[in-house]
Design a protein around this motif. Structure first.
Motif, PDB file in Angstrom:
ATOM      1  N   GLU A  32      49.951  29.023  53.289  1.00  0.00           N
ATOM      2  CA  GLU A  32      49.109  30.185  52.976  1.00  0.00           C
ATOM      3  C   GLU A  32      49.731  31.474  53.507  1.00  0.00           C
ATOM      4  OE1 GLU A  32      45.668  30.554  51.764  1.00  0.00           O
ATOM      5  OE2 GLU A  32      45.845  28.558  50.902  1.00  0.00           O
ATOM      6  N   VAL A  33      49.674  32.506  52.685  1.00  0.00           N
ATOM      7  CA  VAL A  33      50.117  33.842  53.062  1.00  0.00           C
ATOM      8  C   VAL A  33      48.883  34.736  53.065  1.00  0.00           C
ATOM      9  CG1 VAL A  33      51.569  35.791  52.388  1.00  0.00           C
ATOM     10  CG2 VAL A  33      52.347  33.467  51.971  1.00  0.00           C
ATOM     11  N   SER A  34      48.673  35.480  54.136  1.00  0.00           N
ATOM     12  CA  SER A  34      47.510  36.373  54.212  1.00  0.00           C
ATOM     13  C   SER A  34      47.727  37.593  53.333  1.00  0.00           C
ATOM     14  CB  SER A  34      47.278  36.824  55.656  1.00  0.00           C
ATOM     15  OG  SER A  34      46.966  35.713  56.452  1.00  0.00           O
ATOM     16  N   GLY A  44      43.727  34.359  51.816  1.00  0.00           N
ATOM     17  CA  GLY A  44      45.047  33.739  51.761  1.00  0.00           C
ATOM     18  C   GLY A  44      45.418  33.340  50.346  1.00  0.00           C
ATOM     19  N   ALA A  45      46.711  33.249  50.119  1.00  0.00           N
ATOM     20  CA  ALA A  45      47.237  32.780  48.834  1.00  0.00           C
ATOM     21  C   ALA A  45      48.391  31.834  49.119  1.00  0.00           C
ATOM     22  CB  ALA A  45      47.697  33.945  47.981  1.00  0.00           C
ATOM     23  N   LEU A 137      47.647  42.573  42.447  1.00  0.00           N
ATOM     24  CA  LEU A 137      46.373  43.181  42.055  1.00  0.00           C
ATOM     25  C   LEU A 137      45.290  42.135  41.856  1.00  0.00           C
ATOM     26  CD1 LEU A 137      47.400  46.030  39.607  1.00  0.00           C
ATOM     27  CD2 LEU A 137      46.327  46.255  41.845  1.00  0.00           C
ATOM     28  N   ASN A 138      45.655  40.986  41.307  1.00  0.00           N
ATOM     29  CA  ASN A 138      44.682  39.908  41.150  1.00  0.00           C
ATOM     30  C   ASN A 138      44.143  39.473  42.507  1.00  0.00           C
ATOM     31  OD1 ASN A 138      44.432  38.148  38.316  1.00  0.00           O
ATOM     32  ND2 ASN A 138      46.027  39.692  38.376  1.00  0.00           N
ATOM     33  N   LEU A 139      45.030  39.373  43.494  1.00  0.00           N
ATOM     34  CA  LEU A 139      44.587  38.951  44.829  1.00  0.00           C
ATOM     35  C   LEU A 139      43.766  40.027  45.528  1.00  0.00           C
ATOM     36  CD1 LEU A 139      47.743  37.124  46.188  1.00  0.00           C
ATOM     37  CD2 LEU A 139      45.558  36.112  45.564  1.00  0.00           C
ATOM     38  N   MET A 140      44.190  41.279  45.398  1.00  0.00           N
ATOM     39  CA  MET A 140      43.520  42.349  46.145  1.00  0.00           C
ATOM     40  C   MET A 140      42.209  42.802  45.504  1.00  0.00           C
ATOM     41  SD  MET A 140      46.770  44.626  47.373  1.00  0.00           S
ATOM     42  CE  MET A 140      45.774  45.722  48.373  1.00  0.00           C
ATOM     43  N   HIS A 150      29.896  32.045  47.911  1.00  0.00           N
ATOM     44  CA  HIS A 150      31.201  31.373  47.850  1.00  0.00           C
ATOM     45  C   HIS A 150      32.234  32.278  47.186  1.00  0.00           C
ATOM     46  CE1 HIS A 150      28.434  27.934  48.281  1.00  0.00           C
ATOM     47  NE2 HIS A 150      29.427  27.454  49.042  1.00  0.00           N
ATOM     48  N   ALA A 151      33.465  32.126  47.626  1.00  0.00           N
ATOM     49  CA  ALA A 151      34.551  32.918  47.047  1.00  0.00           C
ATOM     50  C   ALA A 151      34.756  32.533  45.594  1.00  0.00           C
ATOM     51  CB  ALA A 151      35.843  32.703  47.840  1.00  0.00           C
ATOM     52  N   SER A 152      34.958  33.542  44.766  1.00  0.00           N
ATOM     53  CA  SER A 152      35.163  33.340  43.338  1.00  0.00           C
ATOM     54  C   SER A 152      36.193  34.352  42.862  1.00  0.00           C
ATOM     55  CB  SER A 152      33.819  33.539  42.613  1.00  0.00           C
ATOM     56  OG  SER A 152      33.969  33.329  41.236  1.00  0.00           O
TER      57      SER A 152
END
Length: 194
Positions: A32-34, A44-45, A137-140, A150-152
């Motif tokens: 995982e990368v923060s 994380g990704a 951009l998708n992550l941020m 819950h995260a979505s």
């Protein structure tokens, strides 16, 4: 013809990039990368999430290499070879996706489409960077929370959709088809058949 594809365009580098993608995803892909999120907190990704950029960079490297004088006096349109190579890259990426995850293969298709559209409007360097910017951009901006907390992900963040999302696959394939059609008009080079 074969000499041009191998020596000038160097499409064999895409095969090396696919091998690198499989090796990176297999060894450190789950790390995982923060990444900061503008919708709140630090998320994380997986490293494997960023590996499709390697394929896009390799494809744009091959598309950038050309001999304008040879292409302008040739007989066979070189854009057909380029399109065939890009389609073959997407097919091989799906083969690699069986090893590293089909979401990675879908994201390769999606980023290739984005890169081809950007290449049509700008150049190869901008096209290679566009994919990385799209992923970031998708992550941020693309993460959200559902009603239960819950995260979505948001509807437009296609790179974050799970591998089994049919809608994300359909959009990726449609964008890829449009990008192939649009990018075919970028250059009018031809190649002599011997």
């Amino acid at each position: 013809m074969n000499c041009y594809v191998i020596v000038v365009r160097r499409w064999w580098t895409v095969l090396l990039a696919l091998v690198l993608l499989v090796l990176v995803s297999g060894t450190v892909g789950t790390t995982e990368v923060s990444v900061p999120s503008l919708t709140g907190g630090m998320a994380g990704a997986r490293v494997a999430y960023f590996t499709p950029v390697v394929i896009v960079i390799a494809v744009m490297y091959c598309m950038e290499r050309r001999l304008p004088s040879a292409e302008s006096t040739a007989v066979v349109p070189i854009r057909r070879f380029d399109q065939a190579a890009v389609i073959l890259t997407a097919v091989l990426a799906h083969g690699a996706g069986l090893l590293v995850g089909l979401d990675v293969a879908r994201n390769i298709t999606l980023l290739l489409a984005l890169a081809l559209l950007t290449w049509r409007l700008a150049n190869e360097a901008a096209a290679a960077v566009a994919g990385l910017l799209f992923l970031i951009l998708n992550l941020m901006l693309g993460r959200a929370y559902d009603a239960s907390g819950h995260a979505s992900h948001t509807w437009w963040a296609l790179a974050l959709y799970p591998a089994q999302s049919v809608g994300a696959w359909l959009v990726a394939v449609a964008l890829f088809a449009v990008a192939l059609k649009v990018s075919a008009t970028k250059h009018r080079g031809y190649l002599t058949v011997r």
